[in-house]
Design a protein around this motif. Sequence first.
Motif, PDB file in Angstrom:
ATOM      1  N   SER A  35       8.844   0.591   3.391  1.00  0.00           N
ATOM      2  CA  SER A  35      10.039   0.788   2.573  1.00  0.00           C
ATOM      3  C   SER A  35       9.972   2.159   1.921  1.00  0.00           C
ATOM      4  CB  SER A  35      10.157  -0.306   1.507  1.00  0.00           C
ATOM      5  OG  SER A  35       9.019  -0.307   0.661  1.00  0.00           O
ATOM      6  N   VAL A  36      11.150   2.729   1.663  1.00  0.00           N
ATOM      7  CA  VAL A  36      11.240   4.098   1.139  1.00  0.00           C
ATOM      8  C   VAL A  36      12.016   4.105  -0.170  1.00  0.00           C
ATOM      9  CG1 VAL A  36      12.125   6.416   1.567  1.00  0.00           C
ATOM     10  CG2 VAL A  36      11.122   5.109   3.443  1.00  0.00           C
ATOM     11  N   ILE A  37      11.462   4.796  -1.149  1.00  0.00           N
ATOM     12  CA  ILE A  37      12.152   5.036  -2.421  1.00  0.00           C
ATOM     13  C   ILE A  37      12.407   6.534  -2.506  1.00  0.00           C
ATOM     14  CG2 ILE A  37      12.053   4.857  -4.933  1.00  0.00           C
ATOM     15  CD1 ILE A  37      10.055   2.570  -4.579  1.00  0.00           C
ATOM     16  N   LYS A  38      13.677   6.910  -2.515  1.00  0.00           N
ATOM     17  CA  LYS A  38      14.003   8.330  -2.564  1.00  0.00           C
ATOM     18  C   LYS A  38      13.963   8.842  -3.999  1.00  0.00           C
ATOM     19  CE  LYS A  38      16.795   8.781   1.617  1.00  0.00           C
ATOM     20  NZ  LYS A  38      18.049   9.322   2.195  1.00  0.00           N
ATOM     21  N   LYS A  39      13.834  10.151  -4.119  1.00  0.00           N
ATOM     22  CA  LYS A  39      13.863  10.775  -5.438  1.00  0.00           C
ATOM     23  C   LYS A  39      15.230  10.563  -6.072  1.00  0.00           C
ATOM     24  CE  LYS A  39      10.463  14.278  -4.128  1.00  0.00           C
ATOM     25  NZ  LYS A  39      10.195  15.711  -3.903  1.00  0.00           N
ATOM     26  N   ASP A  63      10.336   9.937  -2.533  1.00  0.00           N
ATOM     27  CA  ASP A  63       9.480   9.842  -3.704  1.00  0.00           C
ATOM     28  C   ASP A  63       8.274   8.961  -3.390  1.00  0.00           C
ATOM     29  OD1 ASP A  63       8.527  10.208  -6.213  1.00  0.00           O
ATOM     30  OD2 ASP A  63      10.010   8.985  -7.247  1.00  0.00           O
ATOM     31  N   TYR A  64       8.543   7.747  -2.896  1.00  0.00           N
ATOM     32  CA  TYR A  64       7.481   6.821  -2.509  1.00  0.00           C
ATOM     33  C   TYR A  64       7.786   6.213  -1.149  1.00  0.00           C
ATOM     34  CZ  TYR A  64       5.237   6.774  -7.116  1.00  0.00           C
ATOM     35  OH  TYR A  64       4.564   7.129  -8.252  1.00  0.00           O
ATOM     36  N   ALA A 124      15.441   8.557   6.003  1.00  0.00           N
ATOM     37  CA  ALA A 124      14.721   9.570   5.222  1.00  0.00           C
ATOM     38  C   ALA A 124      14.045  10.561   6.155  1.00  0.00           C
ATOM     39  CB  ALA A 124      13.699   8.906   4.306  1.00  0.00           C
ATOM     40  N   SER A 125      14.816  11.134   7.083  1.00  0.00           N
ATOM     41  CA  SER A 125      14.241  12.109   8.010  1.00  0.00           C
ATOM     42  C   SER A 125      13.803  13.378   7.281  1.00  0.00           C
ATOM     43  CB  SER A 125      15.253  12.463   9.103  1.00  0.00           C
ATOM     44  OG  SER A 125      16.447  12.982   8.533  1.00  0.00           O
ATOM     45  N   ILE A 128       0.851  -1.192   0.000  1.00  0.00           N
ATOM     46  CA  ILE A 128       0.000   0.000   0.000  1.00  0.00           C
ATOM     47  C   ILE A 128       0.885   1.240   0.000  1.00  0.00           C
ATOM     48  CG2 ILE A 128      -1.750   1.291   1.278  1.00  0.00           C
ATOM     49  CD1 ILE A 128      -2.734  -1.358   2.404  1.00  0.00           C
ATOM     50  N   ILE A 129       0.657   2.129  -0.955  1.00  0.00           N
ATOM     51  CA  ILE A 129       1.447   3.356  -1.073  1.00  0.00           C
ATOM     52  C   ILE A 129       0.957   4.370  -0.037  1.00  0.00           C
ATOM     53  CG2 ILE A 129       2.052   5.284  -2.574  1.00  0.00           C
ATOM     54  CD1 ILE A 129       1.769   3.393  -4.949  1.00  0.00           C
TER      55      ILE A 129
END
Length: 242
Positions: free
Chosen positions: A153-157, A142-143, A135-136, A103-104
């Motif tokens: 989970s984190v996807i950075k730009k 990004d997501y 990712a503070s 889930i986004i």
Amino acid sequence: MDIWLGSETLPIHGFLIRAIIVYVYIFLIVKVVGQRSMGSIDALDFIFGVVIGDILGEPLTDGSLALQGPITAAATIAGLHLTLSMIALKTPRFRRVIEDEPIILARNGVILHQQLRKVKVTLESFMMDMRLNGASDLSEVDYAVLEMNGQISVIKKSAYDSATPNDLNKQTPNKGYPSVIIEDGQIIHANLKNLGTIEWLRELIHKEGYKNPKEIFLMTIDESGKVYISPTDTKDQIKNGR
């Protein structure tokens, strides 16, 4: 035989032997079906762990219970769990029944607060997961995706996946810990008093293109003065990639 069949007067060494038998048995079950479970705990794995623990735990405290019943039941549950896991691996449609879809929770750097409410994740918990993922600074995200095992989970730009200032031998100010100034349209006065006044905040909000705090779901300011804002109305913001 009392160790196996149970007895009201089971001696202490009988409980010790039972504990060894159950431990070895659970170890063998985990070796057969537990590699997937050890990797991530989803709903199916959680049910399996709770049921197995309940079935095999009671004979360890009640010496009058026979072992063959719980061991047979545990083997049945383990076989069912393994069967469902194998079917899920080979049948994508069935996999969707027993495993949750990712889930986004944030898209294009915008927090989807309706999704947070849907999955019952508080803003504080979300921000903690962002910090744990390095990712503070939420403007770099990004997501953010809630995975099937309950982890985010984190996807950075892309711009933040390239060379860092350290790679370029550049000195940059420390961002420090971001303070929450506005949360769900409400001003956090305890944090604001360490940064400025209400008038200062209102000017900053107008400068960022918002009329009042009600239009902002989350606003943070780090120690370098960088401002992050996620709006309450996310549809247009996501469309524009803001």
